[in-house]
Design an enzyme around this catalytic site. Sequence first.
Site, PDB file in Angstrom:
ATOM      1  N   LYS A  43       0.814  -1.215   0.000  1.00 24.97           N
ATOM      2  CA  LYS A  43       0.000   0.000   0.000  1.00 24.97           C
ATOM      3  C   LYS A  43       0.849   1.268   0.000  1.00 24.97           C
ATOM      4  O   LYS A  43       2.026   1.246   0.340  1.00 24.97           O
ATOM      5  CB  LYS A  43      -0.978  -0.029   1.185  1.00 24.97           C
ATOM      6  CG  LYS A  43      -2.144  -0.971   0.882  1.00 24.97           C
ATOM      7  CD  LYS A  43      -3.270  -0.901   1.863  1.00 24.97           C
ATOM      8  CE  LYS A  43      -4.391  -1.833   1.387  1.00 24.97           C
ATOM      9  NZ  LYS A  43      -5.442  -1.975   2.381  1.00 24.97           N
ATOM     10  N   ARG A  72      -3.676 -10.074   4.916  1.00 26.99           N
ATOM     11  CA  ARG A  72      -4.086 -10.089   3.500  1.00 26.99           C
ATOM     12  C   ARG A  72      -2.911  -9.585   2.668  1.00 26.99           C
ATOM     13  O   ARG A  72      -2.549  -8.415   2.782  1.00 26.99           O
ATOM     14  CB  ARG A  72      -5.311  -9.189   3.332  1.00 26.99           C
ATOM     15  CG  ARG A  72      -5.887  -9.146   1.931  1.00 26.99           C
ATOM     16  CD  ARG A  72      -7.106  -8.227   1.886  1.00 26.99           C
ATOM     17  NE  ARG A  72      -7.654  -8.131   0.552  1.00 26.99           N
ATOM     18  CZ  ARG A  72      -7.194  -7.303  -0.383  1.00 26.99           C
ATOM     19  NH1 ARG A  72      -6.192  -6.485  -0.124  1.00 26.99           N
ATOM     20  NH2 ARG A  72      -7.757  -7.288  -1.580  1.00 26.99           N
TER      21      ARG A  72
HETATM   22  C1  8Y7 Z   1      -8.186  -4.204   1.799  1.00 33.58           C
HETATM   23  C2  8Y7 Z   1      -9.270  -4.936   1.326  1.00 33.58           C
HETATM   24  C3  8Y7 Z   1      -8.302  -3.890  -0.326  1.00 33.58           C
HETATM   25  C4  8Y7 Z   1      -7.923  -4.242   3.198  1.00 33.58           C
HETATM   26  C5  8Y7 Z   1      -9.802  -5.731   3.412  1.00 33.58           C
HETATM   27  C6  8Y7 Z   1      -5.354  -3.171  -1.829  1.00 33.58           C
HETATM   28  C7  8Y7 Z   1     -10.337  -5.276  -0.894  1.00 33.58           C
HETATM   29  C8  8Y7 Z   1      -6.574  -2.363  -1.893  1.00 33.58           C
HETATM   30  N1  8Y7 Z   1      -7.581  -3.566   0.759  1.00 33.58           N
HETATM   31  N2  8Y7 Z   1     -10.073  -5.697   2.105  1.00 33.58           N
HETATM   32  N3  8Y7 Z   1      -9.339  -4.727  -0.012  1.00 33.58           N
HETATM   33  N4  8Y7 Z   1      -8.760  -5.025   3.954  1.00 33.58           N
HETATM   34  N5  8Y7 Z   1     -10.565  -6.454   4.238  1.00 33.58           N
HETATM   35  O1  8Y7 Z   1      -4.271  -2.522  -1.877  1.00 33.58           O
HETATM   36  O2  8Y7 Z   1      -7.027  -3.596   3.735  1.00 33.58           O
HETATM   37  O3  8Y7 Z   1      -5.351  -4.396  -1.766  1.00 33.58           O
HETATM   38  S1  8Y7 Z   1      -8.058  -3.323  -1.966  1.00 33.58           S
END
Ligand code: 8Y7
Length: 271
Positions: free
Chosen positions: A227, A261
Amino acid sequence: MPSQSSAAMLQCGGFRLPGAGTLVMAIVNLTADSFSGDGLAGDPVRAVAYARRQIEAGADLLDIGAESSRPGAVPVSVDEELRLLLPVLDALAGCGVPISVDTYKPRVMRAALAHGASMINDIYALRMPGALAAVADSDCAICLMHMQGDPSSMQKNPVYSDVLDEVRCFLRERVAAASEAGIARERLLLDPGFGFGKTVQHNLELLRRLEQLSMEGLPVLAGLSRKSMLGAVTARSVEDRVAGSIAAALLAAQRGARILRVHDVAQTRDA
Ligand code: 8Y7
């Protein structure tokens, strides 16, 4: 992980995830314009192969998304989202790990659950009309994420008086809404939503105080991988943020995050 050691099991569709330890969730992006440039451009064969490689690399869960939530991203129609998603879900049936679907649309949630998804990852935390009802009658896990504003404008001028306090307050309200809709607590995960309507300082403060986020033992999911806050700290472009991402994942794990994640599954596991 002292702050989480009393956490209960997480009900995740047909899976029950252990109440202790850290799990790695692999990001599988079916879109062309994902935030970190890893989109699989709507090619289901490539997407399934990519997902299987993530499982081989040690992913405990997959998070499959068919609509980019990057700042300023264009929304995708329900039909287009389903067209990208369902063939991939069908092909991954029985893959051995729970599949999370990253969507905020109730129709997509219902279809994803009918096609074997075990978790719904909702950046709107079930705030869309019909979202609570779409998941209530199943046994899927649900990730409730905090976001200030929406992806089209969230990074314009995010303001908080106490970011941790406000995120926790929002999540507490969403947990109450879920409980009222009949969703059992053992199905819920909390997520501060790094990068979703937050400045670099807000994100760093949330990471520093992550242990204070969890309420009554609910597990926390952290998404920091590649990020922009890591770009701000390291001055690296998206493709050169692996080391920063791993460091951030470890800090989150130390502060009690149960699910990380990530894009870089093998490296995160090794670390
Ligand atoms: C997150 C996310 C994204 C996060 C959860 C990226 C879909 C942006 N970020 N879902 N999604 N938490 N739960 O950089 O931080 O992956 S999208």
